[in-house]
Design a protein around this motif. Sequence first.
Motif, PDB file in Angstrom:
ATOM      1  N   ALA A  63       0.837  -1.206   0.000  1.00 31.49           N
ATOM      2  CA  ALA A  63       0.000   0.000   0.000  1.00 31.49           C
ATOM      3  C   ALA A  63       0.865   1.247   0.000  1.00 31.49           C
ATOM      4  CB  ALA A  63      -0.917   0.001   1.220  1.00 31.49           C
ATOM      5  N   GLY A  64       0.793   2.018  -1.071  1.00 33.46           N
ATOM      6  CA  GLY A  64       1.535   3.264  -1.159  1.00 33.46           C
ATOM      7  C   GLY A  64       0.956   4.328  -0.245  1.00 33.46           C
ATOM      8  N   ALA A  65       1.693   5.414  -0.084  1.00 39.41           N
ATOM      9  CA  ALA A  65       1.258   6.514   0.780  1.00 39.41           C
ATOM     10  C   ALA A  65      -0.048   7.108   0.277  1.00 39.41           C
ATOM     11  CB  ALA A  65       2.334   7.598   0.825  1.00 39.41           C
ATOM     12  N   GLY A  66      -1.002   7.291   1.194  1.00 41.54           N
ATOM     13  CA  GLY A  66      -2.265   7.938   0.847  1.00 41.54           C
ATOM     14  C   GLY A  66      -3.246   7.089   0.082  1.00 41.54           C
ATOM     15  N   LEU A  73      -2.120  -1.383  -3.594  1.00 37.64           N
ATOM     16  CA  LEU A  73      -2.930  -0.170  -3.524  1.00 37.64           C
ATOM     17  C   LEU A  73      -2.066   0.990  -4.019  1.00 37.64           C
ATOM     18  CD1 LEU A  73      -4.655  -0.532  -0.004  1.00 37.64           C
ATOM     19  CD2 LEU A  73      -5.414  -1.404  -2.235  1.00 37.64           C
ATOM     20  N   VAL A  74      -2.425   1.562  -5.146  1.00 32.86           N
ATOM     21  CA  VAL A  74      -1.610   2.639  -5.729  1.00 32.86           C
ATOM     22  C   VAL A  74      -2.419   3.909  -5.995  1.00 32.86           C
ATOM     23  CG1 VAL A  74       0.050   1.049  -6.760  1.00 32.86           C
ATOM     24  CG2 VAL A  74      -1.965   1.756  -8.077  1.00 32.86           C
ATOM     25  N   ARG A  75      -3.727   3.865  -5.783  1.00 33.05           N
ATOM     26  CA  ARG A  75      -4.538   5.069  -6.021  1.00 33.05           C
ATOM     27  C   ARG A  75      -4.390   6.009  -4.827  1.00 33.05           C
ATOM     28  NH1 ARG A  75      -9.947   3.041  -9.211  1.00 33.05           N
ATOM     29  NH2 ARG A  75      -9.322   0.862  -9.502  1.00 33.05           N
ATOM     30  N   ASP A  76      -3.764   7.132  -5.059  1.00 32.59           N
ATOM     31  CA  ASP A  76      -3.483   8.088  -3.989  1.00 32.59           C
ATOM     32  C   ASP A  76      -4.644   9.059  -3.844  1.00 32.59           C
ATOM     33  OD1 ASP A  76      -2.548  10.430  -2.583  1.00 32.59           O
ATOM     34  OD2 ASP A  76      -0.531   9.653  -2.804  1.00 32.59           O
ATOM     35  N   LYS A 125       4.284   2.901  -7.970  1.00 35.18           N
ATOM     36  CA  LYS A 125       4.054   4.168  -8.652  1.00 35.18           C
ATOM     37  C   LYS A 125       2.641   4.639  -8.350  1.00 35.18           C
ATOM     38  CE  LYS A 125       4.527   6.629 -13.020  1.00 35.18           C
ATOM     39  NZ  LYS A 125       4.889   6.532 -14.460  1.00 35.18           N
ATOM     40  N   LEU A 126       2.538   5.710  -7.582  1.00 29.76           N
ATOM     41  CA  LEU A 126       1.238   6.211  -7.159  1.00 29.76           C
ATOM     42  C   LEU A 126       0.489   6.854  -8.322  1.00 29.76           C
ATOM     43  CD1 LEU A 126       2.270   7.866  -3.764  1.00 29.76           C
ATOM     44  CD2 LEU A 126       1.352   5.565  -4.143  1.00 29.76           C
ATOM     45  N   VAL A 127      -0.835   6.720  -8.275  1.00 34.37           N
ATOM     46  CA  VAL A 127      -1.703   7.333  -9.281  1.00 34.37           C
ATOM     47  C   VAL A 127      -2.650   8.288  -8.561  1.00 34.37           C
ATOM     48  CG1 VAL A 127      -3.393   6.945 -11.105  1.00 34.37           C
ATOM     49  CG2 VAL A 127      -1.570   5.253 -10.699  1.00 34.37           C
ATOM     50  N   ALA A 128      -2.496   9.576  -8.820  1.00 35.33           N
ATOM     51  CA  ALA A 128      -3.276  10.590  -8.106  1.00 35.33           C
ATOM     52  C   ALA A 128      -4.750  10.502  -8.472  1.00 35.33           C
ATOM     53  CB  ALA A 128      -2.735  11.976  -8.414  1.00 35.33           C
ATOM     54  N   GLN A 129      -5.617  10.657  -7.469  1.00 37.36           N
ATOM     55  CA  GLN A 129      -7.062  10.619  -7.669  1.00 37.36           C
ATOM     56  C   GLN A 129      -7.719  11.977  -7.427  1.00 37.36           C
ATOM     57  OE1 GLN A 129      -8.509   7.424  -8.637  1.00 37.36           O
ATOM     58  NE2 GLN A 129      -6.284   7.267  -8.929  1.00 37.36           N
ATOM     59  N   ARG A 130      -6.965  12.926  -6.889  1.00 36.91           N
ATOM     60  CA  ARG A 130      -7.532  14.232  -6.583  1.00 36.91           C
ATOM     61  C   ARG A 130      -7.426  15.166  -7.775  1.00 36.91           C
ATOM     62  NH1 ARG A 130      -6.034  16.803  -0.893  1.00 36.91           N
ATOM     63  NH2 ARG A 130      -7.371  18.332  -1.903  1.00 36.91           N
ATOM     64  N   ALA A 131      -8.148  16.275  -7.675  1.00 34.25           N
ATOM     65  CA  ALA A 131      -8.062  17.304  -8.711  1.00 34.25           C
ATOM     66  C   ALA A 131      -6.706  17.996  -8.641  1.00 34.25           C
ATOM     67  CB  ALA A 131      -9.186  18.327  -8.527  1.00 34.25           C
ATOM     68  N   SER A 132      -6.342  18.623  -9.734  1.00 36.65           N
ATOM     69  CA  SER A 132      -5.053  19.300  -9.824  1.00 36.65           C
ATOM     70  C   SER A 132      -4.951  20.434  -8.808  1.00 36.65           C
ATOM     71  CB  SER A 132      -4.855  19.852 -11.233  1.00 36.65           C
ATOM     72  OG  SER A 132      -3.570  20.409 -11.374  1.00 36.65           O
ATOM     73  N   GLY A 133      -3.745  20.720  -8.350  1.00 38.51           N
ATOM     74  CA  GLY A 133      -3.496  21.773  -7.378  1.00 38.51           C
ATOM     75  C   GLY A 133      -2.268  22.576  -7.762  1.00 38.51           C
ATOM     76  N   PRO A 134      -1.758  23.396  -6.862  1.00 35.07           N
ATOM     77  CA  PRO A 134      -0.592  24.219  -7.164  1.00 35.07           C
ATOM     78  C   PRO A 134       0.672  23.383  -7.310  1.00 35.07           C
ATOM     79  CG  PRO A 134      -1.176  24.431  -4.855  1.00 35.07           C
ATOM     80  CD  PRO A 134      -2.274  23.649  -5.497  1.00 35.07           C
ATOM     81  N   GLU A 135       1.603  23.881  -8.115  1.00 37.30           N
ATOM     82  CA  GLU A 135       2.894  23.223  -8.255  1.00 37.30           C
ATOM     83  C   GLU A 135       3.689  23.369  -6.957  1.00 37.30           C
ATOM     84  OE1 GLU A 135       4.244  21.430 -10.579  1.00 37.30           O
ATOM     85  OE2 GLU A 135       2.696  21.629 -12.121  1.00 37.30           O
ATOM     86  N   PRO A 136       4.475  22.370  -6.608  1.00 40.79           N
ATOM     87  CA  PRO A 136       5.360  22.509  -5.444  1.00 40.79           C
ATOM     88  C   PRO A 136       6.301  23.702  -5.621  1.00 40.79           C
ATOM     89  CG  PRO A 136       5.244  20.220  -6.136  1.00 40.79           C
ATOM     90  CD  PRO A 136       4.556  21.021  -7.197  1.00 40.79           C
TER      91      PRO A 136
END
Length: 718
Positions: free
Chosen positions: A48-51, A300-303, A337-348
């Motif tokens: 299980a990846g982070a998040g 689990l890779v869906r972050d 390799k995590l796959v983001a599930q949230r909407a886009s946000g600001p760049e780091p």
Amino acid sequence: MQGITIQSGLDSSGSLAGASLEERILGGLDAEQREVASTLTGPLCVLAGAGTGKTRAITHRIAYGVHTGVYSPQRLLAVTFTARAAAEMRSRLRDLGAGNVQARTFHAAALRQLQFFWPQAVGGALPQLLDHKATMIAEAARRLRLSTDRASIRDLAAEIEWAKVSMLTPANYLENAQGRGTPGGFDLTAVARVFQAYEDVKTDRNVIDFEDVLLITVGILQEDAKVAATVREQYRHFVVDEYQDVSPLQQRLLELWLGGREELCVVGDASQTIYSFTGATPEYLLRFRGRYPSANVVKLVRDYRSTPEVVKLANGLLASRRSGGPAADAAWAAPLKLVAQRASGPEPRFMECPDDEAEAAAVAGRIRELLDAGTRASEIAVLFRTNGQSEAFEQALAAAGIGYQLRGGERFFARKEVRDAILQLRAATRAVEGPDAGPLGQLVRDIVRSLGYSDEAPHSGGALRERWESLAALVALADELVAVRGEAFTLAEFVNELQERSVAQHAPTVEGVTLASLHAAKGLEWDAVFLVGLSEGLMPISFADTPESVDEERRLLYVGITRAREQLNLSWSTARTPGGRANRRPSRFLDSLRPDAPAAAGPRKSVGVKRKAAAPASCRVCGSMLSTGAERKVGRCSQCPPSYQEQTFEALRQWRRDEAQSADVPAYVVFTDATLTAIAEARPGNLEELSRLAGVGPSKLERYGEAVLSVLAENGGS
């Protein structure tokens, strides 16, 4: 199983009343989480990846198994690594109608068994449990006439803990501890003697330590077949969270609990292995399929925690790792390799500052912007590599009028106002229970007003604000629990919840910016995270001098990045103090992540420093062969007297002590005694001469070189 219904309080709204079991418990899970939750028997390994919702998956698995009758709640044991994580798991299981399931740390579970079986397996009363090793180790050192200070005792305690969880004894420690440096400034032979003396002191005082709890439990289970059979009859199913952090001792205890059975579910992520120095190893997670060929493995890779921008940075950090040689490559696990599930946000954001003070001020300024834009202070964290870095940020936040809490400082439930509040809440249960008591949230507010709570936060800072924040956290927790468990949740139940959380140190959220080390941040998350001090020598830390230890530092930074939900800020400074020499460089880990970094950054090289020659093999005084690494560093055998000036050597030792305390690292990490002696005797006059000494590598030269030369100059050493 379709059509099975349950009448537990899984959904306080009642909107799913009468729904099938799958809908009630599994309906909100994604495909992989659902596979975990519905695989109830046989060995199961969850990578299980982070998040990715691992706690959600395994608590729903337990609840599903309980409600279908596959698990008896009293016969399932869930184990994890911190009291806080265990308390969180118990809380979620209660909300899922499986509150009778035991969720404990390894130590808590073993201690409970030891307390029960000691009279029949050993006889007499269980020895007292030792809270801290320091006093006993100091006594052991005195018996051996060894000189110690607080820092060396702390280092010896950590080394003895590592040895015991690695299942080593004083007799076989020496042969198995080669390459571990000089813990507390002592050679390994001396450490082995302290280890034995410490065990003798404990025996004389009739006390045991936390590692003994596991060791003795293992011993009883191995030697007493009746006790082992009783434990295995009691517990039929096991769930182990954070399995990448198990030590050999914990793994042995788990195997004895199982007794050859395969009803085991483990959950972990090798990329979050950051406690190797304590004896933790991801080996058991990575080789799970080898031990259990029939095991199901689910990834689990869906972050669901972080924005795509944060996830991309985290994936990039692990993907940019380069070969460290056969041994390091064999120990490095291919990352999920995590796959983001949230909407886009600001760049780091990446930020370079001229010095530590400027970096702290810039971070405080950015936090003020976030607070003014509506981000809650409790959803912001400043994370650093060593605890010694926190002071600058504490001062900057205080100067900006921003409240903060230092994770690892005074425990929430130890605060006077919190203890007083719990006493008043408990006293009030006898007077206000019943249908006319009113909403719990308002009731709690009314009770704690006399202690300093108000609906509006005080405008002043200091102790008044800290007291209010503690009481406000209790009020917020009451509101939160009512929302989860329904309006029927009573004051008495709330007080019981507080008592349980107090024992587990599962503190509610306090409204203040969190300051914490990267290690202390494991398992937590915030809307906005500031990763600070990301310069060479701090990230990776200067004593990470092997490919394996550098890989662990990379994983530590990965943990820091994945704590952020939306806002991620990464910063470093080029000098330690205002006006100081700007000889710091940003962390090598940022080379592939920074937009302004060179496109193809190669291996880091030291500038203007020649590679040192091999350490001399014969004594420069008498010509005899040098037999130890310490002698070769100094260039002099132990029989010949030192040639340094006492004033110079003592000044260097004081500087090393101050540096170690500032960075919250053992003194030997800065320089070993042998290297310090070599510096005092050689009296180098410039960086190139200093770099020729054994024990002064490029990273230490960069981090400490100027300071060492300054100490020598001030004390007539150069």
